[in-house]
Design a protein around this motif. Structure first.
Motif, PDB file in Angstrom:
ATOM      1  N   ARG A  87      37.580  36.717  38.058  1.00 52.78           N
ATOM      2  CA  ARG A  87      38.779  36.223  38.739  1.00 52.78           C
ATOM      3  C   ARG A  87      38.898  36.823  40.138  1.00 52.78           C
ATOM      4  N   ARG A  88      38.167  37.890  40.388  1.00 54.08           N
ATOM      5  CA  ARG A  88      38.194  38.510  41.720  1.00 54.08           C
ATOM      6  C   ARG A  88      36.878  38.181  42.426  1.00 54.08           C
ATOM      7  N   LYS A 146      41.093  47.434  45.202  1.00 54.21           N
ATOM      8  CA  LYS A 146      40.670  46.676  44.018  1.00 54.21           C
ATOM      9  C   LYS A 146      39.490  45.786  44.427  1.00 54.21           C
ATOM     10  N   PRO A 147      38.261  46.299  44.342  1.00 56.46           N
ATOM     11  CA  PRO A 147      37.086  45.535  44.776  1.00 56.46           C
ATOM     12  C   PRO A 147      36.863  44.296  43.910  1.00 56.46           C
ATOM     13  N   PRO A 148      36.142  43.323  44.422  1.00 54.15           N
ATOM     14  CA  PRO A 148      35.843  42.116  43.643  1.00 54.15           C
ATOM     15  C   PRO A 148      34.877  42.422  42.509  1.00 54.15           C
ATOM     16  N   THR A 149      34.851  41.562  41.519  1.00 53.82           N
ATOM     17  CA  THR A 149      33.883  41.701  40.426  1.00 53.82           C
ATOM     18  C   THR A 149      32.655  40.824  40.660  1.00 53.82           C
ATOM     19  N   ILE A 177      28.594  44.397  38.897  1.00 54.58           N
ATOM     20  CA  ILE A 177      29.088  43.377  39.814  1.00 54.58           C
ATOM     21  C   ILE A 177      28.092  42.217  39.851  1.00 54.58           C
ATOM     22  N   SER A 178      28.597  41.006  39.944  1.00 53.78           N
ATOM     23  CA  SER A 178      27.735  39.818  40.006  1.00 53.78           C
ATOM     24  C   SER A 178      27.532  39.399  41.461  1.00 53.78           C
ATOM     25  N   THR A 233      24.035  37.479  37.697  1.00 50.76           N
ATOM     26  CA  THR A 233      25.416  37.204  37.293  1.00 50.76           C
ATOM     27  C   THR A 233      25.582  37.488  35.811  1.00 50.76           C
ATOM     28  N   SER A 234      26.764  38.010  35.469  1.00 43.16           N
ATOM     29  CA  SER A 234      27.083  38.290  34.066  1.00 43.16           C
ATOM     30  C   SER A 234      28.594  38.392  33.948  1.00 43.16           C
ATOM     31  N   VAL A 235      29.074  38.691  32.750  1.00 43.38           N
ATOM     32  CA  VAL A 235      30.516  38.853  32.549  1.00 43.38           C
ATOM     33  C   VAL A 235      30.992  40.082  33.305  1.00 43.38           C
ATOM     34  N   PRO A 236      32.257  40.111  33.736  1.00 43.15           N
ATOM     35  CA  PRO A 236      32.776  41.274  34.464  1.00 43.15           C
ATOM     36  C   PRO A 236      32.761  42.538  33.603  1.00 43.15           C
ATOM     37  N   ALA A 237      32.470  43.646  34.221  1.00 43.53           N
ATOM     38  CA  ALA A 237      32.453  44.922  33.498  1.00 43.53           C
ATOM     39  C   ALA A 237      33.851  45.246  32.975  1.00 43.53           C
TER      40      ALA A 237
END
Length: 254
Positions: A87-88, A146-149, A177-178, A233-237
């Motif tokens: 979402r980020r 709040k950095p992006p994912t 991070i993706s 790319t993968s799911v957010p940590a």
């Protein structure tokens, strides 16, 4: 294809008043370009040399246009990240003087708006389509509270710079991070890990350009872009999906 048709083609990027490193003999039949200043444009037109422009073209006789559908591939990339749970989303763009770079950023904004995501301006970094620009972009994004994912880049060279900066920061791609590039240059599939990117086929552009050069009266041709999913790319940590993924790996390791 051009040689088979007896056409010599000179390919140049944006130039000012002259064609750099192009032998006039090579440009006697056709020129394909991303941008030419007016004085040179008028000179080539007066010599009856057909020209093909990528995306934007002046309305002059003997000039054809190839339009790149940036929206399709970038839309696929944003959807891909959203489905994974991101979402980020951040974007490292290219030079604002390049129409292609502006079009890619606009396509990104449109794609995130379409799925109802809000992207703060701090998540948009204006780069320059270079490795250094990618590194600077990541440094800016990681410094945010709040950095992006996930980060999307306006070209693959920017993404490669981003990979270097993320590695120096001790972050693992895609675990932490993706990352997604654009262009699908040859080296992208040999990066570690192989880069997920948006393919813009140079072969399709070349074929469309030659066809247009042979018939400048034909309507503008369009080249599609598409997402090529590899391993960045993968799911957010820290998400539930990430925890389930880790749990599954732990159970398989018993």
């Amino acid at each position: 294809m051009a040689h088979a048709a007896g056409v010599s083609v000179a390919t140049v990027s944006r130039v000012i008043n002259k064609v750099p490193s192009v032998d006039p003999a090579l440009a006697k039949n056709a020129v394909m370009t991303f941008g030419i200043e007016e004085p040179l444009l008028d000179r080539l037109a007066s010599q009856g040399i057909p020209m093909v422009f990528i995306d934007l073209a002046p309305k002059k006789k003997g000039i054809s246009t190839i339009r790149v559908d940036y929206q399709k591939g970038i839309h696929e990339a944003v959807q891909h990240l959203a489905v994974l749970g991101h979402r980020r989303l951040a974007f490292i763009s290219g030079p604002e003087r390049l129409h292609s770079a502006v079009a890619r950023l606009q396509a990104f904004r449109s794609a995130v708006d379409e799925i109802g995501l809000r992207v703060p301006e701090s998540y948009i970094f204006h780069g320059d389509h270079t490795v250094d620009g990618g590194e600077r972009g990541v440094e800016h994004l990681l410094a945010l509270s709040k950095p992006p994912t996930a980060i999307m880049c306006s070209n693959d060279m920017t993404a490669i710079g981003a990979m270097h900066a993320l590695s120096r920061a001790g972050l693992s791609i895609p675990k932490d991070i993706s990352l997604i590039g654009f262009d699908d240059i040859r080296i992208s599939e040999y990066m570690l890990p192989p880069l997920t990117t948006i393919r813009m086929s140079g072969r399709d552009i070349a074929a469309s350009a030659v066809t247009s050069l042979l018939d400048s009266s034909s309507p503008p041709r369009e080249v599609e872009t598409k997402l090529v999913v590899r391993q960045t790319t993968s799911v957010p940590a820290g998400t539930l999906a990430d925890l389930r993924k880790k749990s599954g790996k732990a159970q398989r390791g018993r």
